[in-house]
Design an enzyme around this catalytic site. Structure first.
Site, mmCIF file in Angstrom:
data_model
loop_
_atom_site.group_PDB
_atom_site.id
_atom_site.type_symbol
_atom_site.label_atom_id
_atom_site.label_comp_id
_atom_site.label_asym_id
_atom_site.label_seq_id
_atom_site.Cartn_x
_atom_site.Cartn_y
_atom_site.Cartn_z
ATOM 1 C CE1 TYR A 53 -4.050 -1.788 -0.396
ATOM 2 C CE2 TYR A 53 -2.983 -3.329 1.089
ATOM 3 C CZ TYR A 53 -3.987 -3.039 0.185
ATOM 4 O OH TYR A 53 -4.910 -4.005 -0.145
ATOM 5 C CD GLN A 86 -16.590 -1.830 -7.158
ATOM 6 O OE1 GLN A 86 -16.357 -3.015 -6.954
ATOM 7 N NE2 GLN A 86 -17.020 -1.381 -8.311
ATOM 8 C CG HIS A 104 -13.811 -1.766 -1.883
ATOM 9 N ND1 HIS A 104 -13.746 -2.276 -3.161
ATOM 10 C CD2 HIS A 104 -14.942 -2.297 -1.330
ATOM 11 C CE1 HIS A 104 -14.777 -3.088 -3.361
ATOM 12 N NE2 HIS A 104 -15.521 -3.110 -2.275
ATOM 13 N N GLY A 175 -16.435 1.104 -15.462
ATOM 14 C CA GLY A 175 -15.144 0.461 -15.225
ATOM 15 C C GLY A 175 -15.078 -0.488 -14.050
ATOM 16 C CB SER A 177 -14.968 -7.034 -13.464
ATOM 17 O OG SER A 177 -14.611 -7.170 -12.094
HETATM 18 P P1 OAD Z 1 -11.636 -5.070 -12.005
HETATM 19 O O1 OAD Z 1 -10.179 -5.082 -12.305
HETATM 20 O O2 OAD Z 1 -12.272 -6.334 -11.567
HETATM 21 O O3 OAD Z 1 -12.435 -4.554 -13.270
HETATM 22 C C1 OAD Z 1 -12.003 -3.440 -14.006
HETATM 23 C C2 OAD Z 1 -12.975 -3.157 -15.115
HETATM 24 O O4 OAD Z 1 -12.525 -1.979 -15.773
HETATM 25 C C3 OAD Z 1 -13.090 -4.261 -16.174
HETATM 26 O O5 OAD Z 1 -14.453 -4.524 -16.456
HETATM 27 C C4 OAD Z 1 -12.381 -3.638 -17.391
HETATM 28 O O6 OAD Z 1 -12.929 -4.080 -18.626
HETATM 29 C C5 OAD Z 1 -12.663 -2.171 -17.173
HETATM 30 N N1 OAD Z 1 -11.751 -1.237 -17.856
HETATM 31 C C6 OAD Z 1 -10.474 -1.431 -18.273
HETATM 32 N N2 OAD Z 1 -10.001 -0.313 -18.851
HETATM 33 C C7 OAD Z 1 -10.977 0.615 -18.801
HETATM 34 C C8 OAD Z 1 -11.107 1.975 -19.234
HETATM 35 N N3 OAD Z 1 -10.101 2.620 -19.837
HETATM 36 N N4 OAD Z 1 -12.275 2.619 -19.003
HETATM 37 C C9 OAD Z 1 -13.306 1.981 -18.382
HETATM 38 N N5 OAD Z 1 -13.246 0.706 -17.966
HETATM 39 C C10 OAD Z 1 -12.101 0.031 -18.162
HETATM 40 O O7 OAD Z 1 -11.856 -3.899 -10.931
HETATM 41 P P2 OAD Z 1 -13.109 -3.605 -9.962
HETATM 42 O O8 OAD Z 1 -14.377 -4.101 -10.552
HETATM 43 O O9 OAD Z 1 -13.018 -2.178 -9.578
HETATM 44 O O10 OAD Z 1 -11.091 -4.388 -3.943
HETATM 45 O O11 OAD Z 1 -12.738 -4.495 -8.720
HETATM 46 C C11 OAD Z 1 -13.514 -4.419 -7.569
HETATM 47 C C12 OAD Z 1 -12.681 -4.613 -6.331
HETATM 48 O O12 OAD Z 1 -11.916 -5.794 -6.439
HETATM 49 C C13 OAD Z 1 -11.658 -3.541 -6.100
HETATM 50 O O13 OAD Z 1 -12.186 -2.426 -5.429
HETATM 51 C C14 OAD Z 1 -10.622 -4.219 -5.273
HETATM 52 C C15 OAD Z 1 -10.560 -5.518 -6.050
HETATM 53 O O14 OAD Z 1 -10.103 -6.623 -5.414
HETATM 54 C C16 OAD Z 1 -10.230 -4.383 -2.910
HETATM 55 O O15 OAD Z 1 -9.041 -4.206 -3.025
HETATM 56 C C17 OAD Z 1 -10.869 -4.604 -1.586
#
Ligand code: OAD
Length: 236
Positions: A53, A86, A104, A175, A177
């Site tokens: 971190y 998030q 988060h 953005g 998943s």
């Molecule tokens: P993910 O890495 O799971 O998903 C990221 C999303 O962003 C995917 O659907 C990509 O297709 C999309 N993406 C990539 N490039 C992009 C762009 N230029 N513009 C828009 N979208 C784009 O991340 P999160 O869903 O945020 O938690 O993950 C959720 C949580 O899981 C996070 O907060 C974290 C992680 O583990 C903790 O650390 C507690």
């Protein structure tokens, strides 16, 4: 003014140069999630987690909000905008968004290892304090830990987030998943009949049966497109 509620994930900050988690080459490919984002990982090797971190925090000093963040902030001229994120970075705030709910946690804050959720121990770091060391203590005498909600920990801000989602007139997802709960479940609280938009360059599977207007673009271009779709709002 109508309520625009926005749920953002790591993809929101991708164009600022911050890695997502689950895309190829994402953070969880490089760092095992169970080591750096669980209470068990922290108990096993606190230094590894604190250093992880520290690195993320130092990166904050080198990145800037992207056009997507900036446009969301500008939308406050037209809507009551609530950003539920998030993300643990501070790019929404730095772009000027005034109502940001961090589900988060926040990289710029630290807390007690013993009672991480206790507001009495949560503290904002000055940039010169971004490097936390083993032996740096919280007010209760325990090791300072990152103010991050790890897997397996409760998400105290979810109730606040639900309150906003239930009052949404427009719901926008950018953005994420939608793999991680309870954040992904917020869609279920969007009132029936409220339009839902989703911006992501990749396909995202939406668990709820509701119809979603998908904008298959990155965050910056996607928010521009979203604003164009809302007709009455000029794209800056
Ligand atoms: P993910 O890495 O799971 O998903 C990221 C999303 O962003 C995917 O659907 C990509 O297709 C999309 N993406 C990539 N490039 C992009 C762009 N230029 N513009 C828009 N979208 C784009 O991340 P999160 O869903 O945020 O938690 O993950 C959720 C949580 O899981 C996070 O907060 C974290 C992680 O583990 C903790 O650390 C507690």
């Amino acid at each position: 003014m109508k309520n625009l509620v926005v749920l953002t994930g790591a993809g929101m900050s991708a164009e600022s140069g911050i890695s997502t988690f689950r895309d190829a080459g994402g953070l969880w490919d490089k760092y095992p999630v169970e080591q750096v984002a669980t209470p068990e990982g922290y108990a096993a090797n606190p230094k590894l987690v604190i250093d992880f971190y520290n690195e993320r925090r130092k990166q904050l000093l080198t990145v800037k909000p992207n056009r997507g963040h900036e446009l969301l902030a500008r939308l406050e001229d037209h809507f009551r905008v609530t950003v539920i994120t998030q993300n643990v970075d501070n790019l929404h705030e730095r772009a000027g968004s005034t109502c940001v709910i961090h589900l988060h946690g926040e990289l710029t804050k630290v807390t007690s290892s013993r009672q991480p959720g206790n507001p009495a121990y949560i503290r904002e770091l000055e940039p010169e304090e971004y490097e936390v060391c083993m032996g740096d203590l919280a007010e209760d005498g325990s090791q300072l830990r990152p103010f991050i909600v790890w897997f397996g920990e409760s998400v105290p801000m979810i109730e606040t987030a639900i309150d906003y989602v239930e009052k949404a007139d427009i719901f926008l997802i950018i953005g994420t998943s939608l793999n991680v709960y309870p954040a992904a479940g917020l869609l279920n609280y969007v009132p029936v009949g409220v339009p839902v938009y989703l911006i992501d360059p990749n396909q995202v599977s939406v668990a709820s049966g509701r119809s979603v207007h998908v904008i298959r673009k990155g965050a910056s271009e996607g928010v521009e497109e979203f604003m164009r779709l809302l007709h009455s709002i000029p794209v800056f």
